[in-house]
Write a protein that holds these residues in place. Sequence first.
Motif, PDB file in Angstrom:
ATOM      1  N   GLY A 177      -8.870 -19.109  35.325  1.00 41.05           N
ATOM      2  CA  GLY A 177      -8.742 -17.661  35.190  1.00 41.05           C
ATOM      3  C   GLY A 177      -7.548 -17.116  35.938  1.00 41.05           C
ATOM      4  O   GLY A 177      -6.790 -16.285  35.411  1.00 41.05           O
ATOM      5  N   THR A 229     -16.819  -7.820  26.255  1.00 43.05           N
ATOM      6  CA  THR A 229     -15.442  -8.265  26.438  1.00 43.05           C
ATOM      7  C   THR A 229     -14.674  -7.136  27.103  1.00 43.05           C
ATOM      8  O   THR A 229     -15.016  -5.959  26.933  1.00 43.05           O
ATOM      9  CB  THR A 229     -14.778  -8.632  25.087  1.00 43.05           C
ATOM     10  N   CYS A 258     -18.200 -11.479  30.811  1.00 42.71           N
ATOM     11  CA  CYS A 258     -18.571 -10.863  29.533  1.00 42.71           C
ATOM     12  C   CYS A 258     -20.043 -11.183  29.282  1.00 42.71           C
ATOM     13  O   CYS A 258     -20.516 -12.260  29.639  1.00 42.71           O
ATOM     14  CB  CYS A 258     -17.713 -11.418  28.392  1.00 42.71           C
ATOM     15  N   LYS A 281     -13.679 -14.368  30.686  1.00 45.03           N
ATOM     16  CA  LYS A 281     -12.614 -14.377  29.680  1.00 45.03           C
ATOM     17  C   LYS A 281     -11.444 -13.549  30.185  1.00 45.03           C
ATOM     18  O   LYS A 281     -11.623 -12.500  30.801  1.00 45.03           O
ATOM     19  CB  LYS A 281     -13.134 -13.819  28.347  1.00 45.03           C
ATOM     20  N   GLU A 283      -8.751 -11.217  28.833  1.00 47.75           N
ATOM     21  CA  GLU A 283      -8.545 -10.426  27.615  1.00 47.75           C
ATOM     22  C   GLU A 283      -7.124  -9.857  27.581  1.00 47.75           C
ATOM     23  O   GLU A 283      -6.557  -9.483  28.614  1.00 47.75           O
ATOM     24  CB  GLU A 283      -9.563  -9.282  27.556  1.00 47.75           C
ATOM     25  N   SER A 349      -9.952 -18.686  21.094  1.00 51.11           N
ATOM     26  CA  SER A 349      -9.308 -17.371  21.167  1.00 51.11           C
ATOM     27  C   SER A 349      -9.332 -16.741  19.788  1.00 51.11           C
ATOM     28  O   SER A 349      -9.274 -17.435  18.770  1.00 51.11           O
ATOM     29  CB  SER A 349      -7.855 -17.496  21.644  1.00 51.11           C
ATOM     30  N   SER A 383      -8.156 -12.924  22.955  1.00 48.02           N
ATOM     31  CA  SER A 383      -8.580 -13.704  24.114  1.00 48.02           C
ATOM     32  C   SER A 383      -7.392 -14.488  24.618  1.00 48.02           C
ATOM     33  O   SER A 383      -6.737 -15.183  23.839  1.00 48.02           O
ATOM     34  CB  SER A 383      -9.702 -14.673  23.725  1.00 48.02           C
ATOM     35  N   VAL A 385      -7.234 -16.904  27.620  1.00 48.38           N
ATOM     36  CA  VAL A 385      -8.241 -17.177  26.592  1.00 48.38           C
ATOM     37  C   VAL A 385      -9.622 -17.177  27.256  1.00 48.38           C
ATOM     38  O   VAL A 385      -9.749 -16.868  28.446  1.00 48.38           O
ATOM     39  CB  VAL A 385      -8.009 -18.548  25.901  1.00 48.38           C
ATOM     40  N   ALA A 386     -10.660 -17.580  26.500  1.00 45.55           N
ATOM     41  CA  ALA A 386     -12.007 -17.697  27.053  1.00 45.55           C
ATOM     42  C   ALA A 386     -12.022 -18.800  28.109  1.00 45.55           C
ATOM     43  O   ALA A 386     -11.726 -19.963  27.825  1.00 45.55           O
ATOM     44  CB  ALA A 386     -12.997 -18.013  25.932  1.00 45.55           C
ATOM     45  N   VAL A 387     -12.354 -18.430  29.355  1.00 43.86           N
ATOM     46  CA  VAL A 387     -12.242 -19.366  30.478  1.00 43.86           C
ATOM     47  C   VAL A 387     -13.245 -20.512  30.345  1.00 43.86           C
ATOM     48  O   VAL A 387     -12.902 -21.682  30.571  1.00 43.86           O
ATOM     49  CB  VAL A 387     -12.436 -18.624  31.813  1.00 43.86           C
ATOM     50  N   ARG A 389     -14.621 -21.816  27.686  1.00 45.99           N
ATOM     51  CA  ARG A 389     -14.242 -22.774  26.636  1.00 45.99           C
ATOM     52  C   ARG A 389     -12.992 -23.559  27.024  1.00 45.99           C
ATOM     53  O   ARG A 389     -12.827 -24.721  26.635  1.00 45.99           O
ATOM     54  CB  ARG A 389     -14.075 -22.055  25.307  1.00 45.99           C
TER      55      ARG A 389
END
Length: 422
Positions: A177, A229, A258, A281, A283, A349, A383, A385-387, A389
């Motif tokens: 992140g 989000t 989120c 995430k 954003e 994402s 995204s 991106v999504a942390v 994932r």
Amino acid sequence: MHDIRAVRADPAAFDAALARRGLAPAAAAVLRHDEARRAAQTALQEKQARRNAIAKEIGIAKRQGADTAALEAEAVTLREEMAALDAAAAAAEREQAALLEVLPNILDPEVPEGSDETANVVLHQSGEPLVFPFTPKQHFEIGEALGLMDFGTAAKLAGARFTVLKGALARLERALGQWMLALHTEAHGYTEASVPLLVNDATIHGTGQLPKFAEDLFRTTDGRWLIPTAEVPLTNFAAGEILPESALPIRLTALTPCFRSEAGSAGRDTRGMLRQHQFAKVELVSITAPEHSAEEHERMTRCAERVLTDLGLTWRRVFLCAGDTGFSAARTYDLEVWLPGQGAWREISSCSNCRDFQARRMNARMKPKDGKGNVFLHTLNGSGVAVGRALIAVLETYQQADGSVRVPDVLLPFMGGVSRIG
């Protein structure tokens, strides 16, 4: 929200646009309420004009000593009729809004036809799936074997679809992140924001989650909503504003938890961290002039792609088809990452151009440089991106035969010297 003038101008085209998403025609119902509202407003204006005329007639009659009883009685009747017409116009407007606010955005003409994700189009791919000299494990197998991913404790604390990370894995999640934020603020020109995680009805409605997707959200006992989000608070920075064109584009980023109820996902991805009620995430949100939103969409997607490239992951860009494009989006690119342990591509994402759809809901406008009227802004989100994932992808991509995980080079400055988790 939709422009009612566009529906009036070409109702057949409006219905055809809905049909691309597999929805039934709605123009006739919308226009029926629109016509009722306009008729009531026209009648109201006529009666207001008559009431104004009567007021003058009463004044003249009184000065002349004439009887004004009949005129005053007519004025009372007009006042009652006007109140009824005002209520009728407001009711028709509410009915019209109720129909429009649950209808999705009009798709870009280039969006591929298709009813579900099987019709999505792969535009390009970066890298090839890795070939391991051993059978690669899935992320939860790796994390549990390391003793650093604990689903049992998470279930005890909160129930299903939660995860406890410990030690080096918790630090790896934090490192991802922090590195993404640094990349987007320092290299991509986004402004970092720290935003509320709880928002009101107007804010969640502005980006399109309400009223249609209330069941996908968590609500507090005092009527606030946990954000699904950071797109929700970031985009609403422009709500109710008239921004000068010179202030655009506005590019914002935030790293937040989120919260999603995952309604309708029973039985899907029940193992591991892929589908959680709570996840982190980064954003990306852009607020632009209408004529620049298309190029901004490409720019935003490239910013998200760089995250995956710099992490050394195998990924591809996918153009979502009509049936898979989200409610508020006019067009969407998904970025999918290859997960060696799962042997599958998974979304990491989603970058969307919403054009003026959200801006109309939020009443977010721009004053052009030429000063000729105000126009609705265009909003975009992605995204970056999504942390969670990204953590999954790193674990599965960088796993070693002995069960350890090598830390990607770009994350080393954020890991306090830890280069291998084992």
